[in-house]
Design a protein around this motif. Structure first.
Motif, short mmCIF file in Angstrom:
data_model
loop_
_atom_site.label_atom_id
_atom_site.label_comp_id
_atom_site.label_asym_id
_atom_site.label_seq_id
_atom_site.Cartn_x
_atom_site.Cartn_y
_atom_site.Cartn_z
N ALA A 1 6.20 3.82 0.98
CA ALA A 1 5.20 4.17 2.01
C ALA A 1 4.91 2.96 2.89
O ALA A 1 4.77 3.08 4.12
CB ALA A 1 3.92 4.67 1.34
N ALA A 2 4.81 1.78 2.28
CA ALA A 2 4.52 0.57 3.06
C ALA A 2 5.67 0.24 4.01
O ALA A 2 5.44 -0.23 5.14
CB ALA A 2 4.26 -0.60 2.11
N LYS A 3 6.90 0.48 3.60
CA LYS A 3 8.03 0.24 4.49
C LYS A 3 8.05 1.27 5.62
O LYS A 3 8.40 0.94 6.77
CB LYS A 3 9.35 0.29 3.71
N ALA A 4 7.64 2.50 5.28
CA ALA A 4 7.68 3.55 6.30
C ALA A 4 6.67 3.30 7.41
O ALA A 4 6.94 3.59 8.58
CB ALA A 4 7.42 4.90 5.65
N ASP A 5 5.51 2.75 7.06
CA ASP A 5 4.49 2.54 8.11
C ASP A 5 4.46 1.11 8.63
O ASP A 5 3.51 0.71 9.33
CB ASP A 5 3.10 2.96 7.61
N GLY A 6 5.49 0.32 8.28
CA GLY A 6 5.63 -1.01 8.85
C GLY A 6 4.81 -2.09 8.18
O GLY A 6 4.77 -3.22 8.68
N ARG A 7 4.19 -1.83 7.05
CA ARG A 7 3.39 -2.85 6.36
C ARG A 7 4.25 -3.78 5.50
O ARG A 7 3.77 -4.79 5.01
CB ARG A 7 2.32 -2.20 5.49
N TRP A 8 5.51 -3.41 5.29
CA TRP A 8 6.39 -4.22 4.44
C TRP A 8 7.82 -4.12 4.93
O TRP A 8 8.27 -3.05 5.36
CB TRP A 8 6.31 -3.73 2.99
N ASP A 9 8.53 -5.26 4.88
CA ASP A 9 9.92 -5.24 5.36
C ASP A 9 10.88 -5.97 4.42
O ASP A 9 12.02 -6.23 4.79
CB ASP A 9 10.00 -5.87 6.76
N ARG A 10 10.42 -6.29 3.21
CA ARG A 10 11.30 -6.96 2.23
C ARG A 10 11.67 -5.97 1.13
O ARG A 10 11.40 -4.78 1.23
CB ARG A 10 10.59 -8.19 1.66
N ASP A 11 12.32 -6.49 0.06
CA ASP A 11 12.79 -5.62 -1.02
C ASP A 11 11.69 -5.39 -2.06
O ASP A 11 10.56 -5.88 -1.92
CB ASP A 11 14.04 -6.20 -1.68
N VAL A 12 12.03 -4.63 -3.11
CA VAL A 12 11.05 -4.27 -4.12
C VAL A 12 10.55 -5.50 -4.86
O VAL A 12 9.34 -5.63 -5.12
CB VAL A 12 11.66 -3.25 -5.12
N HIS A 13 11.43 -6.42 -5.21
CA HIS A 13 10.99 -7.59 -5.97
C HIS A 13 10.00 -8.43 -5.16
O HIS A 13 9.01 -8.94 -5.71
CB HIS A 13 12.20 -8.44 -6.38
N GLY A 14 10.28 -8.58 -3.86
CA GLY A 14 9.32 -9.28 -3.01
C GLY A 14 7.98 -8.55 -2.96
O GLY A 14 6.92 -9.19 -2.91
N PHE A 15 8.03 -7.23 -2.96
CA PHE A 15 6.80 -6.41 -2.98
C PHE A 15 5.98 -6.72 -4.23
O PHE A 15 4.76 -6.79 -4.17
CB PHE A 15 7.20 -4.94 -2.92
N LEU A 16 6.66 -6.89 -5.36
CA LEU A 16 5.96 -7.19 -6.61
C LEU A 16 5.38 -8.60 -6.60
O LEU A 16 4.32 -8.85 -7.19
CB LEU A 16 6.92 -7.04 -7.80
N GLU A 17 6.07 -9.52 -5.94
CA GLU A 17 5.59 -10.90 -5.88
C GLU A 17 4.37 -11.04 -4.96
O GLU A 17 3.49 -11.87 -5.21
CB GLU A 17 6.71 -11.82 -5.39
N ASN A 18 4.32 -10.23 -3.91
CA ASN A 18 3.20 -10.30 -2.94
C ASN A 18 2.75 -8.88 -2.60
O ASN A 18 2.92 -8.40 -1.47
CB ASN A 18 3.65 -11.04 -1.67
N THR A 19 2.18 -8.22 -3.58
CA THR A 19 1.80 -6.81 -3.40
C THR A 19 0.70 -6.68 -2.36
O THR A 19 -0.35 -7.33 -2.46
CB THR A 19 1.32 -6.21 -4.73
N PRO A 20 0.92 -5.85 -1.33
CA PRO A 20 -0.11 -5.65 -0.30
C PRO A 20 -1.39 -5.05 -0.89
O PRO A 20 -1.37 -4.39 -1.94
CB PRO A 20 0.54 -4.67 0.68
N ASP A 21 -2.50 -5.30 -0.22
CA ASP A 21 -3.80 -4.78 -0.68
C ASP A 21 -3.75 -3.26 -0.79
O ASP A 21 -3.19 -2.57 0.07
CB ASP A 21 -4.90 -5.18 0.31
#
Length: 616
Positions: free
Chosen positions: A509-529
């Protein structure tokens, strides 16, 4: 490996238990197996069929008790299958007679083909159901039957007694009702679900009054609701709310789903099987077992002594001067006589004797018999040593598995405590800030919704919840996931797996709305609020070089996806979540990130750890 175990007692049939059980076993040996039950000999190993050896042990104690054991070893291409039946009738009338059935199946093949390597479990032997139909059999205070027992309101004491009985070893299935479900079809459906648990578990179907009465006595944490089936493990503590988590509930929706019936039957059978195998033998049974094992071992040692003492030697004998005739005068037997003469000449050369007498031929025949007996004794001893080694291996494996699990649980618990402490501090700080801003009521009354905190209590439920996640698609084998439920009595693995799926949903969902542009592991390292979190140490971006360079390991991770993702309908899924660490099972979730082209994540596998160098 031990694949099946059933232990039951009886009072009413105590004097007739041994002949009744032996009759059913002999019938099974003869038909459908096609072996020869009459070949069984007391306290002897015997051949009863092709590649089938059997031992019959019978012992009468000084106290008047009687014990019988039949052990059948069948050698097949996939290994040895061992069926062992033990029956004991004590002399004292106040003590129950008992029967015990074990089946050992070959160890799983770690190099076998298929999506994963499963342990091989033996099913209920065909001779057991006829026994239970004619024997009043009990597991503690729980009745063992071949059909669910229907309980009316006034009979609920039996079910409650079976649940709280500390002597019960197996599980008890209890189906609730409010009389809105027709009694016969409902009972038949429960019978179909529990058909593979015969001999390992008890099953009760309650009417509406009995359901209400039982729930009043058990309390909310242990209640069984109408239209549901609950699995009660041993040692039920009705006054403990936490204990209620051990006793799983099968939902009405899954029971009513005809497509779920085969899978649910296998899951319930596996639950009953593991419970039966985990329980130690009753002390009285263990004593008889040790005694019979000593008798069997002494018998094998004695046989070797017999073979040695009977071993003859070929020495010249003058007791019979008559020579062996080597030619026939009848011309019609000329060819036969010539052949016999050649065989006799060959025999003389091989054994180094010029003159063959009748005595010497008798000695040769006795030598052959001794050799055959010696070979059988060696095979029986080798089988016994293999059995002892297998028992030792299983004990050592169980020890290492428990130690491994304990180490991992300690790490998990420490990690959980640290996270809870951080969350508690964050919650306290935020609430004080809200209060200082005049939002005290909101700070101290806000509660998460039920949907935010609820978790599936089994992988079966998790699979039914998956359609709630619009951006995560499961393409794997449901059986692989549901197989994990047997080793996850509290549903902890299913809960963790759901958390991992929520992370993937938030990531997509975060990638779909432009809040995230990296991979899953990066998402886990810096999880958005506002997104679900997952520890990075429990995630792998890809498989190791060892797996990628080994075709046997690599192929196991080529998993299903839609043809719109990969033309072949399968693709390699190296990225995975580490759900838990549990010996060789250690569940994993493999996925393929297709968010760039389609906005979705495809989960191709949830199940036990796929093979690699360590698991093999």
């Amino acid at each position: 490996m031990l694949g099946f175990r059933s232990v039951f007692t009886t009072h009413h049939n105590r004097n007739h238990l041994q002949p009744l059980v032996r009759e059913q076993l002999d019938h099974w040996i003869a038909n459908p197996k096609g072996w020869d039950p009459s070949a069984l000999r007391e306290n002897r190993w015997a051949t009863i069929g092709d590649n089938v050896r059997a031992l019959l042990l019978q012992h009468e104690g000084r106290d008047g008790s009687a014990s019988t054991r039949v052990r059948i070893v069948e050698t097949k291409p996939d290994g040895q299958w061992v069926t062992q039946l033990t029956v004991h009738s004590p002399h004292a009338r106040e003590r129950a007679a008992w029967a015990w059935v074990d089946i050992e199946s070959p160890d799983p093949d770690p190099d076998g083909e298929g999506p994963r390597t499963r342990p091989r479990r033996a099913g209920t032997p065909r001779f057991l159901a006829p026994m239970l139909d004619i024997i009043d059999a009990w597991d503690g205070a729980a009745r063992l039957t071949t059909r669910p027992i229907v309980i009316r309101g006034s009979e609920v004491d039996e079910v409650y007694g079976a649940l709280v009985d500390t002597e019960r070893r197996g599980v008890v299935f209890v189906a609730g009702n409010d009389d809105s479900l027709p009694s016969v079809p409902w009972t038949d459906r429960i019978a179909n679900l529990t058909r593979f648990t015969i001999g390992m578990a008890s099953c009760y179907v309650l009417d509406g009054e009995a359901t209400q009465s039982l729930n009043d006595r058990l309390g909310h944490a242990h209640a069984v609701l109408p239209g549901r089936l609950r699995t009660y493990r041993s040692q039920v503590e009705a006054d403990s709310v936490v204990d209620g988590l051990r006793h799983r509930v099968l939902s009405a929706e899954r029971i009513a789903d005809d497509n779920e019936q085969p899978r649910l039957a296998r899951v319930l059978a596996s639950n009953a099987q593991l419970q039966a195998l985990e329980q130690p033998l009753p002390a009285s049974v263990a004593r008889v077992h040790r005694m019979l094992e000593r008798i069997a071992d002494d018998m094998l040692v004695h046989r070797l002594g017999e073979v040695d003492s009977k071993r003859p030697s070929l020495v010249p004998s003058q007791s019979r001067p008559a020579a062996v005739e080597t030619r026939e005068s009848d011309s019609r037997q000329g060819d036969v006589s010539a052949q016999q003469g050649m065989l006799l000449d060959y025999l003389k050369i091989k054994i180094g004797i010029d003159d063959l007498t009748v005595d010497k031929v008798d000695e040769i025949v006795r030598l052959v018999e001794v050799g055959r007996s010696s070979q059988e004794a060696q095979e029986d001893i080798a089988s016994r040593l293999a059995q002892l080694q297998a028992e030792l291996d299983e004990t050592q494996k169980a020890y290492h598995d428990v130690k491994w699990q304990l180490d991992d649980e300690q790490i998990e618990n420490r990690d959980a405590v640290d996270r809870l402490t951080r969350y508690a501090e964050t919650e306290r700080t935020l609430r004080h800030r809200l209060a200082s801003m005049g939002q005290a009521e909101a700070a101290w009354t806000a509660q998460p919704s039920e949907a935010d905190v609820s978790r599936p209590d089994s992988f079966g439920e998790l699979l039914r919840w998956l359609p709630r996640l619009q951006r995560v698609v499961f393409t794997g084998d449901p059986d692989c996931a549901e197989e994990l439920d047997s080793n996850d009595p509290l549903g902890a693995w299913a809960s963790k797996a759901w958390d991992a799926l929520l992370v993937l949903q938030d990531y997509a969902a975060a990638k779909a709305d432009g809040r995230w542009d990296r991979d899953v592991h990066g998402f886990l390292e810096n999880t958005p609020d506002g997104c679900h979190e997952w520890p990075t140490r429990r995630h792998a971006r890809d498989e190791s070089e060892e797996v990628r360079n080994n075709p046997a390991f690599w192929r196991k991770r080529v998993l299903p996806v839609p043809v719109s993702v990969a033309e072949a309908g399968r693709t390699f899924m190296g990225a995975h979540f580490k759900i838990a660490q549990f010996a060789m099972i250690s569940p994993r979730m493999h996925y393929y990130d297709d968010t760039a082209p389609s906005g979705r994540i495809y989960v191709g596998y949830i199940g036990r750890h796929l093979p690699n160098g360590q698991t093999n």
